[in-house]
Design a protein around this motif. Structure first.
Motif, PDB file in Angstrom:
ATOM      1  N   SER A 101      27.207   5.722   5.623  1.00 36.96           N
ATOM      2  CA  SER A 101      27.156   7.180   5.518  1.00 36.96           C
ATOM      3  C   SER A 101      26.125   7.577   4.459  1.00 36.96           C
ATOM      4  O   SER A 101      25.361   8.530   4.638  1.00 36.96           O
ATOM      5  N   LYS A 102      26.124   6.815   3.342  1.00 33.33           N
ATOM      6  CA  LYS A 102      25.150   7.098   2.276  1.00 33.33           C
ATOM      7  C   LYS A 102      23.736   6.927   2.821  1.00 33.33           C
ATOM      8  O   LYS A 102      22.835   7.721   2.544  1.00 33.33           O
ATOM      9  N   GLU A 103      23.564   5.871   3.631  1.00 37.57           N
ATOM     10  CA  GLU A 103      22.246   5.608   4.189  1.00 37.57           C
ATOM     11  C   GLU A 103      21.788   6.744   5.096  1.00 37.57           C
ATOM     12  O   GLU A 103      20.639   7.171   5.047  1.00 37.57           O
ATOM     13  N   ILE A 104      22.724   7.243   5.907  1.00 40.69           N
ATOM     14  CA  ILE A 104      22.371   8.367   6.793  1.00 40.69           C
ATOM     15  C   ILE A 104      21.966   9.583   5.952  1.00 40.69           C
ATOM     16  O   ILE A 104      20.976  10.249   6.226  1.00 40.69           O
ATOM     17  N   SER A 105      22.759   9.795   4.903  1.00 41.75           N
ATOM     18  CA  SER A 105      22.467  10.947   4.054  1.00 41.75           C
ATOM     19  C   SER A 105      21.067  10.808   3.435  1.00 41.75           C
ATOM     20  O   SER A 105      20.288  11.761   3.416  1.00 41.75           O
ATOM     21  N   ASN A 106      20.714   9.593   2.951  1.00 44.09           N
ATOM     22  CA  ASN A 106      19.366   9.371   2.397  1.00 44.09           C
ATOM     23  C   ASN A 106      18.305   9.595   3.463  1.00 44.09           C
ATOM     24  O   ASN A 106      17.273  10.217   3.216  1.00 44.09           O
ATOM     25  N   SER A 107      18.594   9.070   4.698  1.00 45.52           N
ATOM     26  CA  SER A 107      17.617   9.220   5.779  1.00 45.52           C
ATOM     27  C   SER A 107      17.369  10.694   6.064  1.00 45.52           C
ATOM     28  O   SER A 107      16.242  11.111   6.282  1.00 45.52           O
ATOM     29  N   PHE A 108      18.454  11.486   6.041  1.00 45.52           N
ATOM     30  CA  PHE A 108      18.281  12.912   6.306  1.00 45.52           C
ATOM     31  C   PHE A 108      17.437  13.586   5.222  1.00 45.52           C
ATOM     32  O   PHE A 108      16.631  14.462   5.512  1.00 45.52           O
ATOM     33  N   THR A 109      17.636  13.166   3.963  1.00 45.51           N
ATOM     34  CA  THR A 109      16.819  13.735   2.876  1.00 45.51           C
ATOM     35  C   THR A 109      15.342  13.463   3.178  1.00 45.51           C
ATOM     36  O   THR A 109      14.496  14.358   3.055  1.00 45.51           O
ATOM     37  N   GLU A 110      15.064  12.220   3.612  1.00 44.80           N
ATOM     38  CA  GLU A 110      13.679  11.863   3.934  1.00 44.80           C
ATOM     39  C   GLU A 110      13.164  12.719   5.091  1.00 44.80           C
ATOM     40  O   GLU A 110      12.052  13.240   5.051  1.00 44.80           O
ATOM     41  N   ILE A 136      10.000  15.269   5.208  1.00 41.86           N
ATOM     42  CA  ILE A 136       8.886  15.132   6.154  1.00 41.86           C
ATOM     43  C   ILE A 136       8.685  16.434   6.919  1.00 41.86           C
ATOM     44  O   ILE A 136       7.580  16.927   7.086  1.00 41.86           O
ATOM     45  N   LEU A 137       9.852  17.018   7.359  1.00 39.84           N
ATOM     46  CA  LEU A 137       9.736  18.253   8.142  1.00 39.84           C
ATOM     47  C   LEU A 137       9.152  19.388   7.303  1.00 39.84           C
ATOM     48  O   LEU A 137       8.404  20.229   7.810  1.00 39.84           O
ATOM     49  N   ALA A 138       9.479  19.404   5.994  1.00 43.75           N
ATOM     50  CA  ALA A 138       9.004  20.474   5.119  1.00 43.75           C
ATOM     51  C   ALA A 138       7.473  20.433   4.967  1.00 43.75           C
ATOM     52  O   ALA A 138       6.813  21.463   4.957  1.00 43.75           O
ATOM     53  N   GLU A 139       6.952  19.213   4.799  1.00 39.31           N
ATOM     54  CA  GLU A 139       5.496  19.124   4.613  1.00 39.31           C
ATOM     55  C   GLU A 139       4.871  18.480   5.848  1.00 39.31           C
ATOM     56  O   GLU A 139       4.086  17.554   5.754  1.00 39.31           O
ATOM     57  N   LYS A 140       5.321  18.969   6.999  1.00 41.23           N
ATOM     58  CA  LYS A 140       4.990  18.297   8.272  1.00 41.23           C
ATOM     59  C   LYS A 140       3.491  18.187   8.533  1.00 41.23           C
ATOM     60  O   LYS A 140       2.759  19.136   8.541  1.00 41.23           O
ATOM     61  N   ASP A 141       3.027  16.962   8.684  1.00 43.76           N
ATOM     62  CA  ASP A 141       1.704  16.749   9.263  1.00 43.76           C
ATOM     63  C   ASP A 141       1.830  15.597  10.248  1.00 43.76           C
ATOM     64  O   ASP A 141       2.718  14.755  10.157  1.00 43.76           O
ATOM     65  N   SER A 142       0.966  15.544  11.233  1.00 41.31           N
ATOM     66  CA  SER A 142       1.131  14.635  12.356  1.00 41.31           C
ATOM     67  C   SER A 142       1.136  13.164  11.947  1.00 41.31           C
ATOM     68  O   SER A 142       1.726  12.315  12.613  1.00 41.31           O
ATOM     69  N   ALA A 143       0.498  12.846  10.780  1.00 42.79           N
ATOM     70  CA  ALA A 143       0.428  11.439  10.356  1.00 42.79           C
ATOM     71  C   ALA A 143       1.814  10.878  10.074  1.00 42.79           C
ATOM     72  O   ALA A 143       2.035   9.669  10.100  1.00 42.79           O
ATOM     73  N   GLN A 144       2.748  11.784   9.752  1.00 41.86           N
ATOM     74  CA  GLN A 144       4.080  11.283   9.393  1.00 41.86           C
ATOM     75  C   GLN A 144       5.041  11.199  10.592  1.00 41.86           C
ATOM     76  O   GLN A 144       6.204  10.828  10.437  1.00 41.86           O
ATOM     77  N   ASP A 145       4.545  11.523  11.805  1.00 45.99           N
ATOM     78  CA  ASP A 145       5.395  11.498  12.996  1.00 45.99           C
ATOM     79  C   ASP A 145       6.024  10.122  13.234  1.00 45.99           C
ATOM     80  O   ASP A 145       7.175  10.005  13.675  1.00 45.99           O
ATOM     81  N   GLU A 146       5.262   9.088  12.909  1.00 51.09           N
ATOM     82  CA  GLU A 146       5.754   7.728  13.145  1.00 51.09           C
ATOM     83  C   GLU A 146       6.989   7.433  12.270  1.00 51.09           C
ATOM     84  O   GLU A 146       7.995   6.895  12.730  1.00 51.09           O
ATOM     85  N   LEU A 147       6.859   7.882  10.980  1.00 55.26           N
ATOM     86  CA  LEU A 147       7.972   7.684  10.043  1.00 55.26           C
ATOM     87  C   LEU A 147       9.209   8.480  10.495  1.00 55.26           C
ATOM     88  O   LEU A 147      10.353   7.978  10.470  1.00 55.26           O
ATOM     89  N   LEU A 148       8.960   9.706  10.945  1.00 53.90           N
ATOM     90  CA  LEU A 148      10.048  10.545  11.452  1.00 53.90           C
ATOM     91  C   LEU A 148      10.731   9.854  12.643  1.00 53.90           C
ATOM     92  O   LEU A 148      11.960   9.801  12.743  1.00 53.90           O
TER      93      LEU A 148
END
Ligand code: ADP
Length: 481
Positions: A260-269, A273-285
């Motif tokens: 659950s902690k891991e999911i929560s961290n993933s959501f923070t990430e 990413i969504l806040a400073e969205k640029d196409s280069a980060q699509d892979e990470l998303l």
């Protein structure tokens, strides 16, 4: 049947007791325990009516789970009126009564009973000439002629308000054991018949009694000691259960917390990413959304399923041991045939050669005994050795008082060091991969067999196979509760 926790469990042939009572409840408790333990111990029991009737006694014995009709029909339990026994000639002749009891004791042993238990009340004897003297003459005669030579125990009932205190004193002197408040007391005031009526000898015997009492008596303390030991075993089982529950239920919970902690961290990430969205980060998303989060969720689901099945197993365990047993005569051949046909698919899939011997009948609760055979056969199939042609054998034989069954396989076997622990809750061995189970089957089986007053054990060798044995009473066992 209600468990017997009373001093009467300790009674033996040749014991001569008297019940001194005033209240109905005292009478009821003593008579019920005296007869109940006798019927369980395969004694022939004779109740001679007095203040209370055969109907009263039958009712109380039924309340503690005795199959009264059956015991009466088989003549293990016999009810007599005083006219049938003590007072056939409208007078009380002690010797006749003693002879009657000698004959009854001999007959009981000829009929195969362990001993004769008799209880009677003789306040009516006071109505006859020299009633008081005859009562004491009778009690002395019993001690002199009957108890040492015949397999008999007796509980003489005396209502304290119906007799003169002088007579009660003599009654106390003629009974080695006295029942007061449903407790059997070894009697320091007992006088053996050869010393009775001689004051100097009575004093000598009392001194001896007093000395003996501090030195070696205490027979009826055993019951308390036994109850204490049983309680300690139960407490240990409970402690073990608590440890296992807290330990085994914690590990899937720790997984849930971690993932659950891991999911929560993933959501923070993801949010970052969504806040400073640029196409280069699509892979990470894509990694977080497609792999990381689903993987954590699947672990969480697995752990909650595990907790769920552990809890279901616990519920099954408590159900299997909480429900009242309904013992009856069981056709084990039929039970095993039905179980095998339920496993037919697995048996064919694993190509198991299965042999069933001629299985003796036993007494037990059908549903529970079915469960025992089902679990043992299921395990025999589950823990087969994939490198060998699979063979399973079910056999059984009768012994004097019990029947023994066995389920044998030529599977992976169990190492000596693990053979005891497999009966403990949640315990599983990791000899074979990918076998489903919770480690509860054998725990439940053991509980069921314990409730039937039976035994379970096994012979097994690693790599060779296992043979599970269990024994059950061959006759209805009244101690089954
Ligand atoms: P489960 O099969 O659900 O794990 P059980 O309580 O029935 O639980 O059995 C406990 C353990 O005992 C099993 O996990 C297995 O390791 C071992 N076991 C039981 N029966 C056999 C058998 N016939 N052959 C080999 N091992 C067995």
């Amino acid at each position: 049947m209600k468990k017997i926790v009373s001093d009467f469990e300790e009674l033996q042939p040749h014991d001569h007791l008297c019940l001194l009572y005033r209240e109905h409840e005292e009478w009821k408790a003593a008579i019920t325990s005296f007869l109940q333990t006798g019927l369980v111990e395969n004694d022939k029991c004779l109740y001679i009516s007095g203040a209370y009737t055969a109907q009263d006694v039958k009712k109380y014995l039924k309340e503690v789970g005795i199959d009264v009709e059956k015991k009466v029909n088989s003549k293990q339990l016999v009810f007599l009126d005083k006219e049938d026994s003590y007072a056939q000639k409208q007078e009380f002749v002690p010797q006749e009564m003693i002879d009657f009891l000698k004959q009854a004791a001999t007959q009981a042993s000829e009929e195969g009973y362990n001993s004769l238990r008799v209880t009677g009340e003789i306040s009516w004897a006071l109505d006859y000439v020299q009633g008081e003297e005859k009562i004491i003459e009778y009690e002395l005669g019993l001690n002199e002629e009957l108890f040492s030579n015949y397999s008999i125990s007796a509980l003489c009932r005396y209502h304290l308000d119906k007799f003169d205190p002088g007579l009660i004193k003599n009654v106390i002197k003629t009974h080695p054991y006295i029942v007061v408040n449903n407790k059997i007391h070894e009697n320091p005031y007992y006088i053996s018949p050869d010393k009775f009526s001689s004051e100097p000898e009575e004093v000598e015997q009392w001194l001896e009694n007093i000395n003996d009492f501090t030195k070696l008596k205490g027979r009826f303390k055993n019951t308390i000691q036994k109850s204490r030991e049983k309680l300690e075993i139960k407490n240990k089982e409970l402690e073990q259960l608590l440890y296992i529950i807290s330990h085994d239920l914690r590990s899937p919970l720790v997984n849930i917390q971690g993932f659950s902690k891991e999911i929560s961290n993933s959501f923070t990430e993801v949010k970052k990413i969504l806040a400073e969205k640029d196409s280069a980060q699509d892979e990470l998303l894509g990694f977080y959304l497609e792999e990381d989060i689903p993987e954590s969720l699947s672990y969480i689901l697995k752990s909650t399923n595990k907790i769920d099945s552990l809890l279901e197993g616990l519920l099954n365990l408590s159900r299997s041991t909480r429900n009242k047993l309904q013992p009856k005569k069981l056709d084990i051949n039929q039970i095993v045939d039905e179980i095998i046909s339920n496993f037919e698919y697995k048996i064919q899939e694993e190509e198991v050669e299965i042999k069933v011997g001629d299985l003796p009948v036993c007494y037990g609760d059908k549903e529970q005994i079915n469960r025992v055979f089902s679990n043992l056969l299921e395990n025999a199939i589950k823990y087969l050795d994939n490198d060998k042609a699979a063979k399973i054998k079910v056999t059984g034989y009768s012994e004097e008082e019990r029947v023994v069954y066995s389920v044998e396989d030529n599977g992976i076997g169990i190492a000596k060091k693990d053979q005891e622990k497999i009966f403990t809750i949640f315990s599983r061995l990791d000899y074979k991969d990918n076998v489903q189970g919770e480690g509860l089957g054998l725990t439940i089986i053991k509980k069921i067999i314990d409730l039937h007053q039976g035994q379970i054990w096994l012979e097994s060798e690693l790599g060779v196979g296992s043979k599970f044995f269990f024994a059950l009473p061959s006759e209805t066992n009244d101690r089954i509760d």
